[in-house]
Design an enzyme around this catalytic site. Structure first.
Site, short mmCIF file in Angstrom:
data_model
loop_
_atom_site.label_atom_id
_atom_site.label_comp_id
_atom_site.label_asym_id
_atom_site.label_seq_id
_atom_site.Cartn_x
_atom_site.Cartn_y
_atom_site.Cartn_z
N CYS A 161 -5.77 15.84 -1.64
CA CYS A 161 -6.08 14.56 -2.41
C CYS A 161 -7.40 15.17 -3.40
CB CYS A 161 -6.10 13.23 -1.57
SG CYS A 161 -6.79 12.32 -2.66
N CYS A 201 -11.73 8.59 0.81
CA CYS A 201 -12.31 8.01 -0.31
C CYS A 201 -12.27 6.39 -0.20
CB CYS A 201 -12.07 8.64 -1.54
SG CYS A 201 -10.51 7.87 -2.29
N ARG A 212 5.09 -0.13 -8.07
CA ARG A 212 5.44 1.04 -7.23
C ARG A 212 6.50 0.46 -6.25
NH1 ARG A 212 0.77 3.94 -6.60
NH2 ARG A 212 -0.31 4.00 -8.70
N LYS A 271 1.48 -3.35 -6.87
CA LYS A 271 2.22 -2.94 -5.43
C LYS A 271 2.73 -4.45 -5.08
CE LYS A 271 -0.72 0.71 -4.43
NZ LYS A 271 -1.87 1.38 -3.59
N CYS A 325 -5.09 8.22 5.88
CA CYS A 325 -4.49 8.82 4.44
C CYS A 325 -4.46 10.27 4.54
CB CYS A 325 -5.38 8.22 3.36
SG CYS A 325 -6.94 8.98 3.14
N CYS A 327 -6.17 4.11 0.32
CA CYS A 327 -4.81 4.21 0.63
C CYS A 327 -4.06 3.97 1.91
CB CYS A 327 -4.08 5.88 0.39
SG CYS A 327 -4.36 6.34 -1.33
N ARG A 364 6.19 11.89 -4.71
CA ARG A 364 6.33 10.97 -3.92
C ARG A 364 7.61 10.21 -4.16
NH1 ARG A 364 1.39 6.88 -4.78
NH2 ARG A 364 0.57 8.63 -3.57
N LYS A 409 -1.93 0.28 -11.43
CA LYS A 409 -0.83 0.32 -10.50
C LYS A 409 -0.73 -1.20 -9.99
CE LYS A 409 -3.95 1.68 -6.76
NZ LYS A 409 -4.29 2.93 -5.99
S1 SF4 Z 1 -7.74 7.03 0.17
FE1 SF4 Z 1 -8.72 8.41 -1.11
S2 SF4 Z 1 -8.88 10.63 -0.06
FE2 SF4 Z 1 -7.22 9.19 1.02
S3 SF4 Z 1 -5.35 9.73 -0.08
FE3 SF4 Z 1 -6.06 7.90 -0.91
S4 SF4 Z 1 -7.05 8.78 -2.75
FE4 SF4 Z 1 -6.87 10.58 -1.54
#
Ligand code: SF4
Ligand SMILES: Cc1cc2nc3c(=O)[nH]c(=O)nc-3n(C[C@H](O)[C@H](O)[C@H](O)COP(=O)(O)O)c2cc1C
Length: 1532
Positions: free
Chosen positions: A1394, A1433, A1097, A1169, A1388, A1437, A1028, A1167
């Site tokens: 991931c 998940c 970040r 942000k 995401c 993100c 990244r 983290k």
């Molecule tokens: S929300 Fe969860 S599944 Fe989606 S990119 Fe972020 S860590 Fe990975």
């Protein structure tokens, strides 16, 4: 036994039922695996209802149904089972027979039955039967529904009795209008099949040889039991009794006309193997006579049992007939009706009708017995469309039978039977009989229509939609120049579709095409000199064209000129030339074929093309999925076309896969086109079903490419002359055969020398055997270790997906050891199951995955023991502890999934005789201490049972290692990263280092699509790295864009992701490329330092296309904050930016003692942000970050300062109510000049007060909630020595992007592209990545990445707009015609890269939206923006909890659904439904959208409506996120 009760309606249903009952294996030939044949539905139904076969050896056996695609050499699937003594039948249409002729010869002496529905429908071509009549099989025919049923029984009984193959054929349309029938009673079928004979065959497997070698099997009379003939009609009983097994050759008079089929049987009356010594005992081979005898025996059995009679030749008509019509075609009943009920005035009144039922062996004597003595004339009607011989084959059969026997027949006349219907049958008969009775009858007279009324074409001819991908690429790449010979749907006058699609036809037509062009060129050249045109222009153009013919590019240009000059000229000659205008282009000639050509390479289209040496191109699409292939039996293995072609030497060969590398496909097609000689491009496109989603295809492709089953490569013989290697490997792995070839070619050494990195890959071995050995070695090593220990043994096996169960097991192991036990801890999958019975004490710790499933590393163990009845665990003592979550699947009916693996395992072990040490223990995430609660109850019971409960003086357990320890020990983020990068034996880095690399902006991931497949192969996961970048405010120059594009192409997976934090992300960078990629990013003047990790970040900033000046001021602040908070460690430079020999360092790293003035050695707890929003745009979702800055404009129009929000954050853990998303809370206003310091102080308070014990509670949001906002603010002010001012008023409108063109206050133009989920990639339909690169090449302004993962082309001057528009149109980048829902969506990454993903996101959200768009259109919401987000998940993100509707992955295919977020990101949403799948999501969403459209008030947004309408309660802030959720989880 469950027997089909329903009536049988079609002959295929009837035949399928019999085949099912009379076989161990039914090969079901189908148009496609996912498309049923007329037989396969019935087969499937029977199999689904677990109906048993009558011939099964065990009482519970259900026959195996093997679906095979019609064009993949179906009969190959027969060899293995039939040789192992399993009865095999095949259901198919006639289209496969001729291509299978070689197999037919080899299978003739096995009791295989092939049921053949004749094709094409309505007007079948019987030549499919006559063409294979001499292959040594018995042929039986039926022509009604009832007959199909009875003859199917006959066919199986006859095959079993004779030991030879039987083909039963019928025209399904002949049974139309037949009343449904009942299946014969099972007793009848069983009696006729004769189970004694069945068992005899099943108990004598034939040792397998290659399918291309004759295994010498002959059907022998002695093998067969005598037919048991039930008391039947006197005549047949006598006939049967009087028959004696023939001893040698059969009577010549009877068989002289039976052509090869009988010869084949008779001429080997003496078995080959034992001829020399045991001749007396050896039995005679089965002859035509035997077949006839067995058949009549079976028919007389049937006659007595079910009262229907059948004969080898069926005669209908008066016993005194003089003329007979012998019919070999459809419509038997139509002819019978017409003849038998003819008025006496008709020429055919009083005639007889004769039909061969037993077509092969053809017994002339039986024919003569069947026709009355009075017959003088025979008319033979054959329904054979494409006759290769002058005389019809049946006519020849009849002639020889009649002529070789003294009898009264004087005239035999053959007719070619066309299409006949009810209305034309009489007229046809009149014609036949007139001809028959004339003095000089015409032979081969055609009767009926030549063609049947048009019907939909037969299967096998439709180009599956998926395969169009490649055709599209051809068209795109070569435009006007492409000529695809066997393109489906092209017009080939007079040629049937089946033929037009065949390779021979295609190849022939390519050659003809080349010839035609050659002629055309000659002619055109002539006209360039002497042509009569209206003006001279065409002549000049032609002359220019004629001289450019060697160069494709020039020819193309010249061709366009010629064509336009001719079009203008409009003379007669010009018009004539234009008729062949395609020939002005240098055509790229392509023949498109399927992998079916691989089965019989020597005879295939591939061979023709290669052998010809012609400059034509073959595109061969292989659609067999890797998994299917892996499971297929060895005989079905295809030949490797690529190897075959490379061995030929003169061909260009490439192996490609559009779903793996689009660029490589383009390159290969282009090179193939340029190569002057035959080219073969193999294209992989695996699918099970034509409707497979691209995602499935993509996953299959990846498996195949990654595992080396389908390597990507290009082989160009031309390169040799250029001094370049002929072979280029475009993927990572190649399979053994290819390696051997390259070895032989002595290229490998060269290749290895030039690309040494392939050495390890090339020589790597695969296979489960290795894996088994590894396991054994691991266990042995443990055993050795244990020898030195005393105490009772304790084996602990765990299964765990995310580490909880593994940790429990390891800790249990340690504790056991301190109690003096000999403990082993290993994962279930590494444990050799065969050792289980010899264990003394064994403990299982398993968590629960999916929906009540074992975790990945527990599955193989469970599969190995769950149905294993041989395991005797009487001397084993065991206990099981399970980890689960009683609310993971909240519905009542899903309670069974709670800790299911542990429960199942506990029960099974007890059933297998093992004794429980301690009762089953269950840990539940819902308990106060999570699974620990249950564990603490269970563990003491285990020690008790093992007698080690009260051990004194146990040492203290060391605390578990945490991320804090890792950071502290890392020496400012160095760890051993540099050393590990050099280790080429693995693609991975250690767990500690992978925590540290995050701080450097890179994560280790593995491709989860292929995890299982790799595991099965004994390979480590396909590790790669995500990188990244750090790009404050998301602003990049065009040059940086091109550099990023290069990095993706060279080091990554050829795509880029624009992220929700406004930066570039690369995926699929393998370890050995990691450093190079990092250096390339730094060369582009970007860094990756602190793009991830427990640090501040990338700082975000609204991209603000409409106010560029103001944007520059605000953006400068984001840059300043970002730089100010950047870690100072020199480890980054030291690890990544040293030069290649690792000596000279680019910065003075070694000398400087690292010091982190802001962070200290342990950095932040979690983290951190920061984002900046510029009202009225909240596109950055300012409430979602640790610090949210709201820019405030002063009266002078310049930036004055910021309102500062603190403590927003998204990440949560499912079902853990202590975790929640939170909104930033207002601390107050800060002036521009102070803002970076204010941010620093907020961060430092978090550094010092954040929770460093529990990472799930470590974000600033919890620190603030625990301290209280006021107290936190005071602490910050204390650190800062200043006070926040009163927050200034502001107003937000929305958090989505504004697409399309906008002008800013300076008059510059900006265009916001819609980049779905930020993925920059090329696809055949949308070459977006190429387009953006082309734009970047000429763009003078900048690019701005938006927080919603879209992209803005910024600062385009008015005069540059037309060029930009042109490029955008060319690459379809200007398309904004999407629904408001899609434009407002974001997802995401999730699968496949991931590691935290529980469900698909980026690859699934677009699909889900498509499914919702119909309702959106229906209810008139097309233009309405509804913010919908998805993540794989709960890490969040894509900031799902601020969306109006969100889906957060729970398990593969299942999501939690949230509703009620604020439209401009000001309010969190709330859980509406848990763990729902698509089938529930769609109706719920559709219902809500409909209601919203109907009930909303003016300007009311979806999220607001959901609350007003009472669908969901409003979430006020994070701490009430879990309160009053819509679906109170149901305790019973
Ligand atoms: S929300 Fe969860 S599944 Fe989606 S990119 Fe972020 S860590 Fe990975
Ligand atoms: C994707 C997923 C699916 C789950 N499914 C279930 C389930 O069906 N039944 C259950 O009792 N627990 C289920 N759980 C809960 C886990 O078993 C539990 O959290 C466990 O502690 C995880 O242990 P591990 O880290 O060893 O994998 C599931 C968890 C996840 C992440």
């Amino acid at each position: 036994m469950a027997v089909p009760q329903a009536k049988l309606r079609t002959p295929e249903e009837a035949v399928a039922s019999i085949a099912y009952l009379a076989s161990d294996v039914v090969v079901s030939v189908q148009p496609a695996i996912g498309t049923d044949s007329a037989f396969s539905k019935q087969l499937k139904q029977l199999a689904q209802s677990k109906t048993q076969s009558l011939v099964a050896k065990t009482s519970d056996a259900v026959p195996e149904i093997v679906p095979v695609r019609h064009n993949t050499d179906p009969l190959l699937s027969v060899f293995t089972p039939i040789r192992s003594g399993r009865l095999v039948s095949v259901t198919t249409t006639s289209s496969i027979l001729l291509p299978s002729v070689a197999h037919l010869y080899r299978l003739a002496n096995f009791p295989v039955v092939i049921h053949v529905a004749l094709a094409p429908k309505r007007f079948p071509d019987y030549s499919a039967i006559t063409a294979v009549r001499n292959s040594g099989w018995t042929f039986l025919q039926s022509w009604s529904l009832q007959e199909a049923h009875d003859i199917a029984i006959t066919a199986h009984a006859l095959a079993i009795r004779s030991g030879k193959g039987v083909i039963h054929f019928f025209d399904p349309s002949s049974s139309e209008g037949n009343a449904p029938i009942e299946l014969a009673s099972l007793d009848v079928i069983r009696t006729v099949l004769n189970l004694d004979n069945v068992r005899r065959f099943q108990s004598a497997p034939v040792p397998g040889t290659g399918i291309y070698a004759d295994d010498g099997r002959k059907a022998l009379v002695a093998e067969q039991a005598e037919p048991v003939i039930a008391p039947a009609s006197a005549a047949s009983a006598v006939a049967a009794a009087s028959e004696v097994p023939a001893t040698g050759a059969s009577s010549p008079s009877a068989t002289s006309s039976s052509a090869k089929s009988s010869q084949q049987s008779t001429n080997t009356a003496t078995p080959t193997a034992s001829a020399a010594t045991t001749i007396e005992e050896s039995a005679p081979a089965v002859t035509s006579e035997h077949i006839h005898k067995y058949a009549t025996g079976i028919w007389s059995q049937l006659s007595s049992l079910i009262g229907r009679n059948y004969n080898a030749f069926e005669y209908k008509g008066p016993a005194s007939a003089e003329s007979v019509l012998l019919l070999f075609g459809s419509n038997v009943s139509l002819f019978a009706d017409a003849i038998l009920h003819a008025p006496s005035s008709e020429a055919f009144a009083g005639a007889g009708l004769l039909i061969p039922r037993l077509y092969r062996p053809w017994l002339g004597a039986k024919l003569l017995e069947a026709i009355p003595q009075s017959v003088r004339k025979i008319a033979v009607l054959e329904q054979i469309s494409r006759k290769t011989t002058r005389w019809g084959p049946v006519l020849v059969d009849v002639l020889t039978s009649v002529k070789s026997t003294p009898g009264g027949v004087e005239t035999v006349v053959g007719h070619q039977l066309g299409y006949i219907s009810k209305t034309t049958v009489e007229q046809a008969l009149r014609g036949v009989f007139q001809n028959l009775s004339s003095d000089k009858p015409v032979q081969n007279l055609e009767v009926g229509e030549r063609e049947a009324p048009k019907e939909a074409p037969e299967y096998g001819l439709e180009q599956p939609a998926l395969e169009n991908a490649y055709i599209k690429i051809l068209n795109k790449l070569f435009g006007n120049r492409v000529f695809i010979a066997n393109a489906l749907g092209s017009d080939n006058a007079g040629v049937s579709d089946t033929i037009a699609a065949s390779p021979e036809f295609g190849f022939g037509s390519l050659l003809a095409r080349k010839e035609r062009r050659q002629k055309f060129v000659e002619q055109a050249k002539k006209f360039a000199i002497i042509g009569q045109f209206l003006t001279d222009v065409p002549k000049r153009a032609l002359a220019k064209w004629a001289t450019s013919l060697d160069d494709v590019k020039k020819t193309e240009q010249a061709a366009e000129e010629v064509i336009s000059s001719l079009t203008i000229d409009n003379s007669t000659l010009a018009k004539t030339l234009l008729e062949g205008k395609a020939f002005f282009h240098k055509e790229s000639l392509w023949l498109v074929g399927s992998d079916a050509w691989a089965y019989d390479l020597g005879n295939s289209g591939v061979h023709h093309v290669l052998a010809s040496g012609e400059n034509v191109n073959l595109l061969i699409i292989d659609s067999t999925p890797y998994s299917e292939r892996a499971a297929a039996d060895a005989n079905r293995r295809k030949k490797d076309i690529g190897l075959y072609a490379m061995n030929f030497g003169n061909a260009y060969v490439a192996s490609t896969a559009v779903y793996s590398s689009y660029t490589q496909v383009l390159q290969a097609l282009d090179e193939a086109d340029k190569f002057n000689g035959p080219s073969v491009v193999l294209a992989y496109l695996p699918y099970n079903d034509e409707h497979d989603s691209p995602l499935t295809v993509l996953q299959e492709t990846k498996k195949a490419v990654d595992l080396g089953y389908w390597p990507l490569y290009r082989w160009n013989p031309d390169n040799e002359a250029k001094g370049e290697p002929k072979f280029a490997l475009d993927s990572e792995r190649i399979k053994k055969e290819l390696k051997e070839f390259l070895d032989r070619e002595n290229r490998l050494t060269q290749l290895m020398r030039s690309q040494p990195q392939y050495g390890a890959v090339l020589s790597e071995d695969y296979g489960t055997e290795i894996r088994a050995q590894q396991r054994r070695r691991a266990k042995d090593a443990y055993n050795k270790l244990l020898e030195g220990l005393f105490g009772a043994p304790l084996t602990i096996l765990f299964a765990s997906d995310n580490g909880n169960a593994q940790n429990v097991a390891k800790r249990l192991g340690n504790r056991g050891r301190t109690r003096g036990l000999k403990t082993i801890v290993m994962s279930m999958e590494d444990y050799p199951v065969e050792d289980l019975p010899s264990e003394e004490n064994i403990v299982f710790v398993t968590s629960t995955a999916g929906q009540g499933e074992f975790p990945q590393n527990g599955k193989p163990f469970w599969d190995a023991i769950k149905d294993n009845t041989d395991l005797d665990l009487a001397s084993v003592k065991y206990s099981v502890f399970g980890l689960g979550d009683s609310h993971y699947w909240p519905r009542k009916e899903d309670k069974v999934y709670y800790n299911k693996p542990a429960k199942d395992l506990d029960r099974l072990l007890s059933n297998l005789g093992a004794t429980r040490l301690a009762p089953l223990g269950l840990g539940d995430d819902q308990d106060p201490d999570g699974y620990q609660t249950g564990y603490q109850e269970w563990e003491p019971k285990l020690w008790e049972a093992l007698g080690v409960a009260s051990v004194e003086g146990l040492p203290e357990e060391p605390p578990p290692r945490t991320n804090e320890d890792i950071k502290l020990e890392s020496n400012y983020l160095r760890g051993t990263i540099a050393e590990e990068l050099k280790d080429e034996s693995t693609g991975a880095i250690s767990a500690d280092n992978s925590q540290l690399t995050k701080f450097h902006g890179t994560y280790m991931q593995d491709d989860r699509d292929i995890r299982d497949a790799r595991k099965a192969q004994g390979l480590e996961p396909a590790y790669s790295f995500m990188i990244r970048c750090r790009l404050p405010g998301g602003v990049a120059t065009p040059q940086q864009w091109i550099q990023m594009d290069d990095i993706a192409n060279t080091y990554g997976n050829k795509t880029m992701k624009l992220t929700t934090r406004q930066t570039f992300q690369f995926h699929g960078v393998i370890k050995r490329n990691l450093k190079k990629a990092m250096q390339a990013i730094n060369r582009a003047l970007m860094t990756t330092l602190a793009a991830c990790g427990d640090v501040n970040r990338n700082v975000m900033c609204s991209p603000l296309p409409s106010q560029s000046k103001y944007h520059r001021e605000v953006w400068a602040c984001s840059k300043k904050i970002s730089d100010h908070l950047l870690p100072q460690t020199s480890a980054y430079h030291e690890i990544w930016l040293t030069d290649d020999n690792d000596k000279k360092e680019l910065v003075a790293g070694n000398a400087v003692q690292d010091f982190e003035p802001l962070y200290g050695p342990t950095y932040l707890p979690r983290k951190f942000k920061i984002s900046i929003a510029v009202p009225p745009h909240n596109d950055v979702d300012v409430y979602a970050h640790d610090i949210g800055l709201i820019a405030i404009k002063g009266a002078d129009g310049h930036l004055e300062g910021f309102n500062l929000l603190a403590g927003g954050g998204m990440g949560t853990t499912h079902n853990n109510k202590k975790t929640y998303p939170q909104l930033g809370r207002m601390l107050g206003f800060v002036k521009t000049a102070d803002v970076h310091i204010a941010c620093e102080k907020v961060m430092l308070v978090q550094r010092d007060f954040g929770d460093r014990k529990n990472r799930k509670h470590a974000r600033l949001k919890y620190t603030i909630d625990d301290m209280g906002v006021e107290m936190f603010k005071a602490k910050v002010e204390e650190y800062w020595g200043q006070k926040f001012e009163e927050a200034r008023p502001f107003h937000f409108d929305s958090n989505v992007d504004t697409f399309g063109w906008q002008k800013d206050e300076t008059g510059m133009n900006h265009f916001t592209f819609f980049i779905e989920n930020g993925r920059i990639e090329d696809t055949p339909d949308f070459p977006m990545k190429t387009g953006l690169r082309e734009i970047a090449k000429v763009h003078k302004g900048e690019f701005r990445l938006t927080p919603n993962q879209h992209l803005i082309l910024s600062n385009v001057a008015d005069e540059d707009v037309p060029l930009m528009k042109e490029l955008m149109a060319k690459y379809k980048l200007d398309n904004l015609n999407f629904t408001g829902l899609r434009l407002s969506s974001s997802a995401c990454v999730a699968f496949p890269t991931c590691g935290l993903a529980m469900a698909e996101s980026e690859r699934y959200l677009p699909v889900l939206i498509t499914k919702l768009e119909q309702v959106i259109e229906e209810v008139g919401l097309r233009r309405d923006s509804i913010v919908m987000r998805m993540t794989g998940c709960p890490n969040g993100c894509a900031r799902p909890w601020l969306a109006e509707v969100a889906f957060v992955g729970k398990a593969y295919g299942a999501y939690n659904m949230y509703l009620g977020g604020g439209y401009h990101g000001q309010r969190l949403n709330k859980l509406y439904r848990s763990s729902i799948k698509e089938e529930e999501i769609l109706p719920i969403m559709k219902g809500l959208l409909k209601r919203y459209a109907a009930e909303r008030e003016e300007g009311e947004h979806f999220g607001d409506w959901c609350i007003r309408a009472g669908v969901i309660k409003a979430t006020k802030e994070g701490r009430d996120f879990h309160d009053g959720v819509a679906e109170e989880e149901g305790e019973e």
